[in-house]
Design an enzyme around this catalytic site. Structure first.
Site, PDB file in Angstrom:
ATOM      1  N   HIS A  27       0.796  -1.378  -0.038  1.00 55.48           N
ATOM      2  CA  HIS A  27       0.171   0.255   0.125  1.00 55.48           C
ATOM      3  C   HIS A  27       1.281   1.431  -0.005  1.00 55.48           C
ATOM      4  O   HIS A  27       1.056   1.953   1.375  1.00 55.48           O
ATOM      5  CB  HIS A  27      -0.809  -0.185   1.187  1.00 55.48           C
ATOM      6  CG  HIS A  27      -1.945   1.186   1.082  1.00 55.48           C
ATOM      7  ND1 HIS A  27      -3.510   0.333   0.834  1.00 55.48           N
ATOM      8  CD2 HIS A  27      -1.846   2.771   1.011  1.00 55.48           C
ATOM      9  CE1 HIS A  27      -3.998   1.717   1.284  1.00 55.48           C
ATOM     10  NE2 HIS A  27      -3.179   3.208   1.489  1.00 55.48           N
ATOM     11  N   HIS A  29       1.770   5.089  -3.346  1.00 54.24           N
ATOM     12  CA  HIS A  29       0.990   5.663  -4.077  1.00 54.24           C
ATOM     13  C   HIS A  29       2.074   6.653  -4.252  1.00 54.24           C
ATOM     14  O   HIS A  29       2.792   7.019  -3.675  1.00 54.24           O
ATOM     15  CB  HIS A  29      -0.017   6.633  -3.578  1.00 54.24           C
ATOM     16  CG  HIS A  29      -1.386   6.454  -3.002  1.00 54.24           C
ATOM     17  ND1 HIS A  29      -1.782   5.878  -3.391  1.00 54.24           N
ATOM     18  CD2 HIS A  29      -1.430   5.405  -0.858  1.00 54.24           C
ATOM     19  CE1 HIS A  29      -3.226   5.014  -2.296  1.00 54.24           C
ATOM     20  NE2 HIS A  29      -2.744   5.380  -1.245  1.00 54.24           N
ATOM     21  N   ARG A  80       3.984  17.478 -13.485  1.00 54.17           N
ATOM     22  CA  ARG A  80       3.523  17.765 -15.220  1.00 54.17           C
ATOM     23  C   ARG A  80       3.965  16.995 -15.992  1.00 54.17           C
ATOM     24  O   ARG A  80       2.790  16.932 -16.532  1.00 54.17           O
ATOM     25  CB  ARG A  80       4.088  19.035 -15.141  1.00 54.17           C
ATOM     26  CG  ARG A  80       3.734  20.470 -13.809  1.00 54.17           C
ATOM     27  CD  ARG A  80       3.178  21.464 -14.544  1.00 54.17           C
ATOM     28  NE  ARG A  80       2.662  21.939 -13.118  1.00 54.17           N
ATOM     29  CZ  ARG A  80       3.852  23.258 -12.431  1.00 54.17           C
ATOM     30  NH1 ARG A  80       4.433  23.833 -13.617  1.00 54.17           N
ATOM     31  NH2 ARG A  80       3.377  23.678 -11.162  1.00 54.17           N
ATOM     32  N   ASP A 148      -5.662   3.840  -9.877  1.00 56.52           N
ATOM     33  CA  ASP A 148      -6.053   3.878  -8.142  1.00 56.52           C
ATOM     34  C   ASP A 148      -6.772   4.836  -9.001  1.00 56.52           C
ATOM     35  O   ASP A 148      -6.416   5.316  -9.601  1.00 56.52           O
ATOM     36  CB  ASP A 148      -5.630   5.029  -7.589  1.00 56.52           C
ATOM     37  CG  ASP A 148      -5.222   4.347  -6.701  1.00 56.52           C
ATOM     38  OD1 ASP A 148      -5.130   4.925  -5.513  1.00 56.52           O
ATOM     39  OD2 ASP A 148      -6.570   3.973  -5.736  1.00 56.52           O
ATOM     40  N   GLY A 182      -9.619   8.279  -2.359  1.00 60.66           N
ATOM     41  CA  GLY A 182      -9.647   9.455  -1.529  1.00 60.66           C
ATOM     42  C   GLY A 182     -11.114   9.741  -1.030  1.00 60.66           C
ATOM     43  O   GLY A 182     -10.241   8.415   0.137  1.00 60.66           O
ATOM     44  N   HIS A 209      -9.420   1.233  -0.817  1.00 59.89           N
ATOM     45  CA  HIS A 209      -9.694   1.546   1.008  1.00 59.89           C
ATOM     46  C   HIS A 209     -10.859   1.409   1.347  1.00 59.89           C
ATOM     47  O   HIS A 209     -12.034   2.044   0.936  1.00 59.89           O
ATOM     48  CB  HIS A 209      -9.226   3.508   0.505  1.00 59.89           C
ATOM     49  CG  HIS A 209      -7.734   3.136  -0.098  1.00 59.89           C
ATOM     50  ND1 HIS A 209      -7.052   3.120  -1.744  1.00 59.89           N
ATOM     51  CD2 HIS A 209      -6.552   3.995   0.979  1.00 59.89           C
ATOM     52  CE1 HIS A 209      -5.408   3.483  -0.988  1.00 59.89           C
ATOM     53  NE2 HIS A 209      -5.495   4.069  -0.447  1.00 59.89           N
ATOM     54  N   GLU A 212     -11.580   4.059   6.635  1.00 60.30           N
ATOM     55  CA  GLU A 212     -10.337   4.713   6.818  1.00 60.30           C
ATOM     56  C   GLU A 212     -11.043   6.074   7.545  1.00 60.30           C
ATOM     57  O   GLU A 212     -10.081   6.142   8.833  1.00 60.30           O
ATOM     58  CB  GLU A 212      -9.164   5.013   5.774  1.00 60.30           C
ATOM     59  CG  GLU A 212      -7.896   6.106   5.830  1.00 60.30           C
ATOM     60  CD  GLU A 212      -7.533   6.786   4.716  1.00 60.30           C
ATOM     61  OE1 GLU A 212      -7.795   6.479   3.474  1.00 60.30           O
ATOM     62  OE2 GLU A 212      -6.599   7.564   5.159  1.00 60.30           O
ATOM     63  N   ASP A 289       1.660   4.061   3.258  1.00 58.81           N
ATOM     64  CA  ASP A 289       0.479   4.352   2.437  1.00 58.81           C
ATOM     65  C   ASP A 289       1.825   6.146   1.770  1.00 58.81           C
ATOM     66  O   ASP A 289       1.877   5.670   0.043  1.00 58.81           O
ATOM     67  CB  ASP A 289      -0.016   5.600   3.597  1.00 58.81           C
ATOM     68  CG  ASP A 289      -1.504   5.144   2.945  1.00 58.81           C
ATOM     69  OD1 ASP A 289      -1.383   5.348   1.879  1.00 58.81           O
ATOM     70  OD2 ASP A 289      -2.620   6.391   4.105  1.00 58.81           O
TER      71      ASP A 289
HETATM   72 ZN   LIG Z   1      -3.440   4.634   0.764  1.00 52.69          ZN
END
Ligand SMILES: [Zn+2]
Length: 345
Positions: A27, A29, A80, A148, A182, A209, A212, A289
């Protein structure tokens, strides 16, 4: 599984032992792995007045969960061009290797690319693949991608993300799964039921997710739409029936202790249920995370677990084995890594 202890716990340096323990991260990102130093490098590429290191560090400060999401946005806005994604992927793998991470399954947010950049994702996927290939070769840490969607952007955005993941998976086999992240309150898992079915039929593995920042009902929803792994599941502690189902089905939980405390989703380390989950027979894995945003990393999570929650070294080995078992690796590599974990001195 037979456990082997080469030395007494007291005779070895715990942090060194945990660093050497072959670990898998499930997990993480990609956009949350950017350290302030890398952010300064990105800022030099893009900002008319580049950030100083202090300025970059300040962007990682926040007070609560929404503040965290805003910080995350401030960092991702400096991503970008595709080359930026190649840079952060390579730097991420280098960083993982220093912690003894042998495999990582990394969330990459197509939702962010589509919604904020309003552009096609494939050049970005090519770029992360370049970074992954270089990183794997240089540091010997394997990486798989989980695409995701940002749940509060809605189901239509989710459909666009998951269908693109299914399409690109054919060309890039390192794309193995999907997830939703999110704001749970504004994007319940139930809304994604049909999309999860469709993704599964396309051969994608399912994560979500859940539990949480809202209650146990969110974890139930994630299970009901077929999620094979649950991210966080912090709220499961409040629902004995749910705990029982998680234990019986051995649904892997991607636990992120420091993240939960730093975002305010959990009031403090002492109140975190990771130990309770483990003792209740739940399939616990430790993860980081968005590590630089939380002042931690996967090794830090292992040290914390051992230190704050009293896991023995053999239990730490079990947690490391859980993560390999719960990974989406092919059976041969999974077995090889499990043997490495088991035989580690
Ligand atoms: Zn997460």
């Amino acid at each position: 599984m037979a456990r082997k202890l080469a030395k007494q716990d007291s005779q070895i340096d715990v942090v060194d032992w945990l660093r050497g323990l072959p670990k898998a991260e499930l997990h993480l990102h990609l956009e949350g792995t950017i350290k302030p130093e890398t952010l300064v490098e990105l800022s030099r590429r893009h900002d008319p007045e580049p950030l100083t290191l202090e300025g970059a560090r300040a962007l990682y400060q926040y007070e609560n969960f929404l503040g965290f999401l805003m910080s995350f946005k401030a960092v991702t806005e400096r991503l970008r061009r595709p080359e930026d994604y190649e840079l952060i992927t390579y730097n991420m793998i280098r960083e993982l290797a220093t912690q003894g991470v042998v495999h990582a399954e990394v969330y990459v947010s197509f939702g962010i690319i589509y919604y904020w950049k309003k552009t096609e994702v494939e050049p970005y996927v090519e770029a992360i693949e370049r970074g992954r290939e270089r990183g794997e070769k240089d540091f010997n840490t394997s990486v798989l991608w989980i695409v995701d969607a940002v749940r509060h952007f809605g189901v239509d955005e989710g459909a666009r993300v998951f269908r693109k993941a299914a399409e690109l998976k054919e060309k890039y086999p390192s794309i193995v799964g999907i997830g939703i992240g999110g704001d749970e309150a504004r994007g319940p898992a139930d809304h994604f039921r049909d999309l999860y079915k469709e993704a599964k039929a396309a051969g994608l593995r399912l994560t979500a997710h859940a539990g949480e920042s809202v209650g146990p009902e969110s974890v139930w929803s994630a299970i009901n739409i077929g999620a094979e792994r649950i991210g966080h599941a912090l709220a499961a502690q409040h629902d004995p029936d749910l705990m029982e189902v998680l234990a019986r089905k051995q649904i892997p939980l991607e636990i992120n202790v420091t993240s939960n405390v730093r975002t305010g989703c959990c009031n403090g380390f002492k109140e975190h249920p990771v130990r309770q989950y483990f003792d209740s027979g739940l399939m616990v894995t430790l993860n980081s995370d968005d590590p630089p945003m939380f002042g931690s990393d996967l090794l830090g999570e292992y040290v914390l677990a051992q230190d704050q929650f009293g896991f023995t070294m053999e239990q730490m080995r079990e947690l490391a084995a859980n993560a390999v078992e719960a990974s989406f690796l092919d059976p041969a590599r999974k077995l090889a890594l499990l043997q490495q974990v088991e035989q580690y001195g």
